[in-house]
Design a protein around this motif. Sequence first.
Motif, mmCIF file in Angstrom:
data_model
loop_
_atom_site.group_PDB
_atom_site.id
_atom_site.type_symbol
_atom_site.label_atom_id
_atom_site.label_comp_id
_atom_site.label_asym_id
_atom_site.label_seq_id
_atom_site.Cartn_x
_atom_site.Cartn_y
_atom_site.Cartn_z
ATOM 1 N N VAL A 236 0.837 -1.283 -0.007
ATOM 2 C CA VAL A 236 -0.085 0.134 0.113
ATOM 3 C C VAL A 236 0.807 1.187 0.010
ATOM 4 C CG1 VAL A 236 -1.983 -0.962 0.858
ATOM 5 C CG2 VAL A 236 -0.237 -0.272 2.648
ATOM 6 N N ASP A 237 2.161 1.038 -0.424
ATOM 7 C CA ASP A 237 3.088 2.160 -0.662
ATOM 8 C C ASP A 237 3.511 2.944 0.620
ATOM 9 O OD1 ASP A 237 2.892 1.866 -3.459
ATOM 10 O OD2 ASP A 237 1.371 3.152 -3.923
ATOM 11 N N LEU A 238 3.417 2.332 1.603
ATOM 12 C CA LEU A 238 3.908 2.986 2.869
ATOM 13 C C LEU A 238 5.246 2.089 3.296
ATOM 14 C CD1 LEU A 238 0.606 2.611 5.107
ATOM 15 C CD2 LEU A 238 1.767 4.660 4.041
ATOM 16 N N ALA A 239 5.800 1.641 2.252
ATOM 17 C CA ALA A 239 7.339 1.272 2.800
ATOM 18 C C ALA A 239 8.143 0.944 1.303
ATOM 19 C CB ALA A 239 7.357 0.047 3.480
ATOM 20 N N GLY A 240 9.169 1.096 1.277
ATOM 21 C CA GLY A 240 10.063 0.799 0.109
ATOM 22 C C GLY A 240 11.593 0.742 0.712
ATOM 23 N N ASP A 241 12.234 0.276 -0.192
ATOM 24 C CA ASP A 241 13.744 0.326 0.005
ATOM 25 C C ASP A 241 14.187 -0.378 1.268
ATOM 26 O OD1 ASP A 241 16.166 1.035 -1.151
ATOM 27 O OD2 ASP A 241 16.129 3.101 -0.030
ATOM 28 N N HIS A 242 13.535 -1.313 1.546
ATOM 29 C CA HIS A 242 13.682 -2.103 2.726
ATOM 30 C C HIS A 242 13.707 -1.195 3.952
ATOM 31 C CE1 HIS A 242 15.806 -5.550 -0.028
ATOM 32 N NE2 HIS A 242 14.216 -5.610 0.063
ATOM 33 N N ARG A 243 12.752 -0.440 4.045
ATOM 34 C CA ARG A 243 12.650 0.567 5.045
ATOM 35 C C ARG A 243 11.259 0.838 5.124
ATOM 36 N NH1 ARG A 243 16.038 4.967 6.830
ATOM 37 N NH2 ARG A 243 17.570 3.979 5.543
ATOM 38 N N CYS A 244 10.846 0.709 6.611
ATOM 39 C CA CYS A 244 9.361 1.056 7.026
ATOM 40 C C CYS A 244 9.236 1.540 8.242
ATOM 41 C CB CYS A 244 8.627 -0.387 6.791
ATOM 42 S SG CYS A 244 8.987 -1.762 7.748
ATOM 43 N N PRO A 245 8.223 2.221 8.625
ATOM 44 C CA PRO A 245 7.810 2.602 10.128
ATOM 45 C C PRO A 245 7.530 1.282 10.961
ATOM 46 C CG PRO A 245 6.102 2.623 8.369
ATOM 47 C CD PRO A 245 7.116 2.414 7.726
ATOM 48 N N TRP A 246 8.088 1.453 12.245
ATOM 49 C CA TRP A 246 7.865 0.368 13.022
ATOM 50 C C TRP A 246 7.538 0.917 14.373
ATOM 51 C CZ3 TRP A 246 7.190 -4.501 11.613
ATOM 52 C CH2 TRP A 246 7.223 -5.299 12.876
ATOM 53 N N PRO A 247 6.481 1.246 14.684
ATOM 54 C CA PRO A 247 5.952 1.697 15.828
ATOM 55 C C PRO A 247 5.411 1.038 17.068
ATOM 56 C CG PRO A 247 4.048 1.588 14.311
ATOM 57 C CD PRO A 247 5.054 1.150 13.729
ATOM 58 N N ILE A 248 5.947 -0.599 16.790
ATOM 59 C CA ILE A 248 5.487 -1.565 17.730
ATOM 60 C C ILE A 248 6.462 -1.664 18.831
ATOM 61 C CG2 ILE A 248 5.443 -4.030 17.776
ATOM 62 C CD1 ILE A 248 3.329 -2.743 16.044
ATOM 63 N N THR A 249 6.183 -1.586 19.885
ATOM 64 C CA THR A 249 7.091 -1.660 21.154
ATOM 65 C C THR A 249 7.609 -2.979 21.230
ATOM 66 O OG1 THR A 249 5.530 -2.146 22.854
ATOM 67 C CG2 THR A 249 5.868 0.124 22.448
ATOM 68 N N GLN A 250 8.576 -3.216 22.167
ATOM 69 C CA GLN A 250 9.182 -4.760 22.420
ATOM 70 C C GLN A 250 8.044 -5.707 23.112
ATOM 71 O OE1 GLN A 250 13.089 -4.275 23.561
ATOM 72 N NE2 GLN A 250 13.855 -3.202 22.066
ATOM 73 N N VAL A 251 7.339 -4.904 24.042
ATOM 74 C CA VAL A 251 6.479 -5.672 24.869
ATOM 75 C C VAL A 251 5.284 -6.095 23.740
ATOM 76 C CG1 VAL A 251 4.503 -5.471 26.557
ATOM 77 C CG2 VAL A 251 6.876 -4.399 26.661
ATOM 78 N N ASP A 252 4.749 -5.272 22.900
ATOM 79 C CA ASP A 252 3.843 -5.576 21.888
ATOM 80 C C ASP A 252 4.360 -6.839 20.937
ATOM 81 O OD1 ASP A 252 2.112 -3.610 22.816
ATOM 82 O OD2 ASP A 252 2.697 -2.046 21.137
ATOM 83 N N LEU A 253 5.562 -6.578 20.642
ATOM 84 C CA LEU A 253 6.253 -7.639 19.653
ATOM 85 C C LEU A 253 6.220 -9.118 20.430
ATOM 86 C CD1 LEU A 253 7.586 -7.854 17.013
ATOM 87 C CD2 LEU A 253 9.517 -7.310 18.092
ATOM 88 N N GLY A 254 6.545 -8.961 21.832
ATOM 89 C CA GLY A 254 6.480 -10.011 22.380
ATOM 90 C C GLY A 254 5.153 -10.910 22.443
ATOM 91 N N ASP A 255 4.055 -10.038 22.752
ATOM 92 C CA ASP A 255 2.823 -10.392 22.863
ATOM 93 C C ASP A 255 2.072 -10.861 21.546
ATOM 94 O OD1 ASP A 255 2.683 -9.858 25.646
ATOM 95 O OD2 ASP A 255 1.583 -8.000 25.489
ATOM 96 N N ALA A 256 2.696 -10.550 20.709
ATOM 97 C CA ALA A 256 2.260 -10.941 19.195
ATOM 98 C C ALA A 256 3.107 -12.301 18.815
ATOM 99 C CB ALA A 256 2.513 -10.089 18.083
ATOM 100 N N LEU A 257 4.125 -12.508 19.293
ATOM 101 C CA LEU A 257 4.884 -13.601 18.902
ATOM 102 C C LEU A 257 4.937 -14.752 20.098
ATOM 103 C CD1 LEU A 257 7.784 -11.907 16.826
ATOM 104 C CD2 LEU A 257 5.700 -13.030 16.071
#
Lengths: 247, 247
Positions: B173-194
């Motif tokens: 959806v054109d929100l990333a490119g060049d192997h670069r993207c926004p990443w607003p996910i905290t490490q706690v969120d990331l852990g809770d997701a995975l």
Amino acid sequence: MPSAPDTHSLNTLVHKLQSIATLSDEERQAILSLPARTRILAPRQDIVHDGDKPSQCCLILDGWTCRYKMLSEGRRQIFSFHIPGDIPDLQSLHLHTMDHSLGTITQATVAYIPHESMRELSTRFPRIGEVLWRDTLVDAAIFREWMIGMGRKSAFGRIAHLFCEMYLKLEAVDLAGDHRCPWPITQVDLGDALGLSNVHTNRVLQEMRGKGLISLRGSTLVIQAWDELMRASEFDPTYLHLEKRAA
Amino acid sequence: MPSAPDTHSLNTLVHKLQSIATLSDEERQAILSLPARTRILAPRQDIVHDGDKPSQCCLILDGWTCRYKMLSEGRRQIFSFHIPGDIPDLQSLHLHTMDHSLGTITQATVAYIPHESMRELSTRFPRIGEVLWRDTLVDAAIFREWMIGMGRKSAFGRIAHLFCEMYLKLEAVDLAGDHRCPWPITQVDLGDALGLSNVHTNRVLQEMRGKGLISLRGSTLVIQAWDELMRASEFDPTYLHLEKRAA
DNA sequence: CGGATGCTTGATATGGCTCAAGGATTGTGG
DNA sequence: CCACAATCCTTGAGCCATATCAAGCATCCG
């Protein structure tokens, strides 16, 4: 004009759909007149393979199947178990390439229904389309519940939760009752579904038996302590979105 | 008659749907004329809560949201992250009771669309109904892929896989490119997701940085070693069922 | 500049994994 | 109806990936 006899194979589908939604007489008749080619498959046999582009879907009439994906070094993840009335590859109607496989667990009788017929049916009876969509959404809800187990629950909780889930799904299509149900799943399968090793799966099952919570012999599961299993696994059946609940 | 300007908020939806399917001009126009009430929400705020019975769905126009469920003792499982163009609670159209919650991660702009309008649209344009169904099926495919991670992959593999997944979804959806993207996910969120603890999540991220695989600072993720992350996480984008792939 | 939120680190603990072998069942062909 | 093979289940020992607990540090934002 007499309606089709209860032994009509598509009654299995009608029965299942009525466990998650309500159908009119006309809709029931329409489903019963779907074309279906029936086959009997051996245990441990693939029905659709990862990467295939099917042109039909597969209704389970008898036996158990599962969806799974193989990884490197023989690792396997099972995503779901399917029982009579389920159309495990219904998603192939709108996702044209399979991203996983579907195979039998036991010997199974399946009815193949052409995608084209499913699409026609959904167009002529939008309500049936909605119910089929709903069925795939319930599938997704079950995936989420398994994610909770693998992400945040102990081996004991995961196994207990799956027992409660499968029992209710079987009960909804009259294949279980009295806290007793068929259980053709090996311990290896169970581990591959819940993200556990077979060794640990075995030990937890023995713990459950030792505490008198379940009995599991000769392909029959008896849940002797339903409330305790529900509590221990934080099981809440809302996610199954069953329309009619047994008494 | 000129078409709506590109700033029309529903263009976000059209754009997203075209990343997983093809739409005709007429269908595009029909989507753009959906009624939508727009709101700006603060970070960490619930949009729909476990147990609700919504009568509208919610299109993300800006910001990130996630679906999750709370368990006992503060444990949490995140099921999915959603970005602009997504309708994270589309399922409420056919599953009337929410079996989990939807909340913002960052500040977010969302457009509420009445269920009734979505149903009408799907009836008048069955093809749009199919595309929406397809979108919920892609969601389910992503759930399955997360299940593989939590069931059968190491912490490193899971995190790497999620990086690849979110990058491709954003790119579509054109929100990333060049192997670069926004990443607003905290490490706690990331852990809770995975299904990981925040401590372990932190250590694996440092390992990735240390090896020069990624850079992750100031809410921006740069994937410095795309091929290596793909390989290590056994990432295969088939399951995203993207129709158009970037060059 | 101060509080809140998120990140990092060290030490210790453990649930579940792996490897390896033996025992029980089940189904099949003679 | 038996014998044998195949599959499935069970057990023990040792280990490791990841959890937990507890504290201090960095960054952001009002």
